[in-house]
Design a protein around this motif. Structure first.
Motif, PDB file in Angstrom:
ATOM      1  N   ALA A 141       0.826  -1.207   0.000  1.00 32.39           N
ATOM      2  CA  ALA A 141       0.000   0.000   0.000  1.00 32.39           C
ATOM      3  C   ALA A 141       0.862   1.260   0.000  1.00 32.39           C
ATOM      4  O   ALA A 141       0.557   2.246  -0.690  1.00 32.39           O
ATOM      5  N   ALA A 142       1.966   1.223   0.763  1.00 38.17           N
ATOM      6  CA  ALA A 142       2.867   2.376   0.807  1.00 38.17           C
ATOM      7  C   ALA A 142       3.510   2.615  -0.557  1.00 38.17           C
ATOM      8  O   ALA A 142       3.676   3.771  -0.990  1.00 38.17           O
ATOM      9  N   VAL A 143       3.866   1.533  -1.245  1.00 39.94           N
ATOM     10  CA  VAL A 143       4.454   1.660  -2.585  1.00 39.94           C
ATOM     11  C   VAL A 143       3.430   2.253  -3.552  1.00 39.94           C
ATOM     12  O   VAL A 143       3.723   3.207  -4.295  1.00 39.94           O
ATOM     13  N   ILE A 144       2.229   1.709  -3.564  1.00 42.31           N
ATOM     14  CA  ILE A 144       1.193   2.191  -4.480  1.00 42.31           C
ATOM     15  C   ILE A 144       0.855   3.659  -4.208  1.00 42.31           C
ATOM     16  O   ILE A 144       0.751   4.471  -5.138  1.00 42.31           O
ATOM     17  N   ASN A 145       0.701   4.020  -2.948  1.00 40.43           N
ATOM     18  CA  ASN A 145       0.381   5.413  -2.601  1.00 40.43           C
ATOM     19  C   ASN A 145       1.511   6.358  -2.988  1.00 40.43           C
ATOM     20  O   ASN A 145       1.269   7.502  -3.403  1.00 40.43           O
ATOM     21  N   SER A 146       2.744   5.879  -2.865  1.00 42.87           N
ATOM     22  CA  SER A 146       3.889   6.706  -3.265  1.00 42.87           C
ATOM     23  C   SER A 146       3.910   6.922  -4.772  1.00 42.87           C
ATOM     24  O   SER A 146       4.237   8.018  -5.243  1.00 42.87           O
ATOM     25  N   ILE A 147       3.546   5.889  -5.530  1.00 42.78           N
ATOM     26  CA  ILE A 147       3.476   6.027  -6.989  1.00 42.78           C
ATOM     27  C   ILE A 147       2.401   7.051  -7.362  1.00 42.78           C
ATOM     28  O   ILE A 147       2.580   7.862  -8.280  1.00 42.78           O
ATOM     29  N   TYR A 148       1.282   7.017  -6.639  1.00 45.17           N
ATOM     30  CA  TYR A 148       0.251   8.040  -6.855  1.00 45.17           C
ATOM     31  C   TYR A 148       0.823   9.432  -6.582  1.00 45.17           C
ATOM     32  O   TYR A 148       0.601  10.377  -7.358  1.00 45.17           O
ATOM     33  N   ASP A 149       1.538   9.572  -5.458  1.00 49.08           N
ATOM     34  CA  ASP A 149       2.065  10.880  -5.052  1.00 49.08           C
ATOM     35  C   ASP A 149       3.081  11.418  -6.054  1.00 49.08           C
ATOM     36  O   ASP A 149       3.222  12.640  -6.199  1.00 49.08           O
ATOM     37  N   ILE A 150       3.781  10.543  -6.736  1.00 50.73           N
ATOM     38  CA  ILE A 150       4.773  10.973  -7.725  1.00 50.73           C
ATOM     39  C   ILE A 150       4.084  11.530  -8.970  1.00 50.73           C
ATOM     40  O   ILE A 150       4.681  12.293  -9.728  1.00 50.73           O
ATOM     41  N   GLY A 151       2.825  11.166  -9.194  1.00 52.40           N
ATOM     42  CA  GLY A 151       2.108  11.710 -10.345  1.00 52.40           C
ATOM     43  C   GLY A 151       1.537  10.675 -11.290  1.00 52.40           C
ATOM     44  O   GLY A 151       1.122  11.008 -12.405  1.00 52.40           O
ATOM     45  N   VAL A 179       0.102   5.036 -15.385  1.00 53.84           N
ATOM     46  CA  VAL A 179       0.480   6.017 -16.410  1.00 53.84           C
ATOM     47  C   VAL A 179       0.695   7.356 -15.725  1.00 53.84           C
ATOM     48  O   VAL A 179      -0.022   7.707 -14.787  1.00 53.84           O
ATOM     49  N   PRO A 180       1.700   8.149 -16.185  1.00 57.39           N
ATOM     50  CA  PRO A 180       1.955   9.452 -15.568  1.00 57.39           C
ATOM     51  C   PRO A 180       0.977  10.504 -16.107  1.00 57.39           C
ATOM     52  O   PRO A 180       0.775  10.617 -17.308  1.00 57.39           O
ATOM     53  N   TYR A 181       0.350  11.231 -15.201  1.00 55.60           N
ATOM     54  CA  TYR A 181      -0.554  12.299 -15.640  1.00 55.60           C
ATOM     55  C   TYR A 181      -0.104  13.667 -15.118  1.00 55.60           C
ATOM     56  O   TYR A 181      -0.620  14.705 -15.533  1.00 55.60           O
ATOM     57  N   SER A 182       0.852  13.671 -14.192  1.00 55.70           N
ATOM     58  CA  SER A 182       1.415  14.920 -13.679  1.00 55.70           C
ATOM     59  C   SER A 182       2.784  14.608 -13.094  1.00 55.70           C
ATOM     60  O   SER A 182       3.225  13.460 -13.092  1.00 55.70           O
ATOM     61  N   GLY A 183       3.457  15.627 -12.600  1.00 52.86           N
ATOM     62  CA  GLY A 183       4.731  15.399 -11.937  1.00 52.86           C
ATOM     63  C   GLY A 183       5.905  15.254 -12.886  1.00 52.86           C
ATOM     64  O   GLY A 183       5.794  15.505 -14.095  1.00 52.86           O
ATOM     65  N   LYS A 188       7.702  11.948 -20.173  1.00 55.21           N
ATOM     66  CA  LYS A 188       8.944  11.175 -20.255  1.00 55.21           C
ATOM     67  C   LYS A 188       8.682   9.670 -20.313  1.00 55.21           C
ATOM     68  O   LYS A 188       9.483   8.927 -20.876  1.00 55.21           O
ATOM     69  N   LEU A 189       7.590   9.232 -19.693  1.00 53.72           N
ATOM     70  CA  LEU A 189       7.269   7.807 -19.663  1.00 53.72           C
ATOM     71  C   LEU A 189       5.903   7.569 -20.294  1.00 53.72           C
ATOM     72  O   LEU A 189       4.996   8.384 -20.184  1.00 53.72           O
ATOM     73  N   ASP A 190       5.783   6.431 -20.953  1.00 54.01           N
ATOM     74  CA  ASP A 190       4.475   6.003 -21.442  1.00 54.01           C
ATOM     75  C   ASP A 190       3.692   5.313 -20.337  1.00 54.01           C
ATOM     76  O   ASP A 190       2.508   5.557 -20.146  1.00 54.01           O
ATOM     77  N   GLU A 191       4.376   4.426 -19.609  1.00 54.02           N
ATOM     78  CA  GLU A 191       3.705   3.701 -18.542  1.00 54.02           C
ATOM     79  C   GLU A 191       4.735   3.105 -17.598  1.00 54.02           C
ATOM     80  O   GLU A 191       5.929   3.038 -17.900  1.00 54.02           O
ATOM     81  N   LEU A 192       4.240   2.651 -16.472  1.00 56.17           N
ATOM     82  CA  LEU A 192       5.065   1.994 -15.462  1.00 56.17           C
ATOM     83  C   LEU A 192       4.305   0.748 -15.019  1.00 56.17           C
ATOM     84  O   LEU A 192       3.169   0.830 -14.559  1.00 56.17           O
ATOM     85  N   GLU A 193       4.926  -0.414 -15.182  1.00 55.51           N
ATOM     86  CA  GLU A 193       4.298  -1.664 -14.765  1.00 55.51           C
ATOM     87  C   GLU A 193       5.024  -2.196 -13.527  1.00 55.51           C
ATOM     88  O   GLU A 193       6.245  -2.107 -13.436  1.00 55.51           O
ATOM     89  N   MET A 194       4.261  -2.757 -12.625  1.00 53.76           N
ATOM     90  CA  MET A 194       4.840  -3.173 -11.342  1.00 53.76           C
ATOM     91  C   MET A 194       4.209  -4.475 -10.868  1.00 53.76           C
ATOM     92  O   MET A 194       3.000  -4.675 -10.982  1.00 53.76           O
TER      93      MET A 194
END
Length: 257
Positions: A141-151, A179-183, A188-194
Motif C-alpha cells: 500500500a505504501a508503494v502504491i500510494n507513493s506512486i500516486y504521489d509521484i504523479g 500512467v503518468p498524468y502529472s509530476g 517522459k514515460l508512457d507507462e510503469l508496470e509493477m
C-alpha cells in the motif's frame, strides 16, 4: 423409504449441506481467515471423509494466441478429518488459517473467493463459495500510494500466469499498470508496470518495468523494437516506509533517459 432417500442423496438430493461463515470478508495478505463451517445433515446419515477450504483467484493466460480467463488455486487448507452427520443434525467446525502473503488484491477484475469442499462417499460432494475483499498489505500500500504521489494513476490491474523466473509460492502474478498524468515523469514515460512478489510482513520484492516515451527517430525505432523498456528489480522493507516516495522516484529517474 430409507433406501429411496439414500438413492436421492447419492445424486445430491436431500444430502448434507455445508455453509461457511467468515468472521470478516475484508482482509490483507498475511492476515488470519477465521470462521465456522456449518454442516447440516440431510435425509440420511452420511460419513464425511474430510472438510477443506481452497482460496481461488481468476487470471489471464494466453493459449493459441488468445487470452482466456482461468482459475488458480492459491491455497489449500485441510479443516477436518472423517466424521458422521446424522439426519437433520447440525455440526459447527471452527477454522483459522493464514491468507498467503502473495495473495492478489481485489483491484480491477481480480476476484478472490474461499471455496468449501467436503468428501462424501457415494454422494455428490457439497460445495460453498464465499467472496472476500483483499486490500494491499502495509508495504504494498505504501508503494502504491507513493506512486500516486509521484504523479501516476492506476490504469489497469490483471493477474497473469507467472513466468518461470517469477514463480514462487503461487502460479500467478498480479501486474499493476500506471500512467503518468502529472509530476516529473509526465511526457517522459508512457507507462510503469509493477509486480509484487516474495511478500512478507516487513519486506517485498518488486519487479518494475519502465516504458520510456519515444522522442525522435532513434527512440521511435527503439519503441517499435520494444527496446525502450527497462526492467528493474528492487526490494523495499519496513525501514523504507518514511522515505518510500523519494526512493521510488530516484529509482524511476535512473531509467528515464
Amino acid at each position: 423409504m430409507s433406501f429411496f432417500n439414500k438413492m436421492l442423496a447419492s445424486v445430491g438430493i436431500g444430502s448434507a449441506q455445508i455453509d461457511t461463515k467468515l468472521e470478516k470478508d475484508r482482509l490483507k495478505p498475511g492476515e488470519m481467515i477465521s470462521g465456522i463451517i456449518e454442516v447440516r445433515g440431510g435425509n440420511v446419515e452420511q460419513n464425511i471423509d474430510s472438510l477443506y477450504l481452497n482460496v481461488y483467484t481468476n487470471f489471464i493466460r494466453e493459449t493459441d494466441d488468445r487470452k482466456v480467463t482461468d482459475v488458480a488455486n492459491i491455497g489449500h487448507f485441510f479443516i477436518s478429518e472423517s466424521f458422521t452427520i446424522k439426519p437433520g443434525a447440525l455440526k459447527e467446525i471452527p477454522f483459522s488459517f493464514q491468507l498467503p502473503y502473495d495473495t492478489p488484491v481485489t483491484y480491477g477484475k481480480t476476484k478472490i473467493w474461499v471455496a468449501t469442499g467436503a468428501d462424501i462417499k457415494s454422494s455428490v460432494d457439497p460445495t460453498d463459495k464465499d467472496y472476500i475483499k483483499v486490500d494491499p498489505g502495509n508495504l504494498a500500500a505504501a508503494v502504491i500510494n507513493s506512486i500516486y504521489d509521484i504523479g501516476f494513476r492506476l490504469r489497469n490491474v490483471d493477474c497473469e500466469a507467472a513466468p518461470r523466473f517469477l514463480r514462487t509460492s503461487l502460479p500467478i502474478i498480479q501486474e499493476f499498470e500506471f500512467v503518468p498524468y502529472s509530476g516529473p515523469f509526465r511526457g517522459k514515460l508512457d507507462e510503469l508496470e509493477m509486480t509484487f512478489f516474495n511478500q512478507s510482513e516487513h519486506q517485498v520484492d518488486i519487479l518494475m518495468e519502465v516504458d520510456r516515451k519515444a522522442r525522435g527517430l532513434t527512440s521511435l525505432f527503439s519503441e517499435v523494437l520494444e527496446m525502450d523498456e527497462s526492467k528493474v528489480r528492487l526490494t523495499v522493507t519496513s525501514n523504507d516506509l518514511a522515505n518510500m516516495k523519494h526512493k521510488l522516484q530516484d529509482v524511476i529517474s535512473r531509467y528515464t533517459h
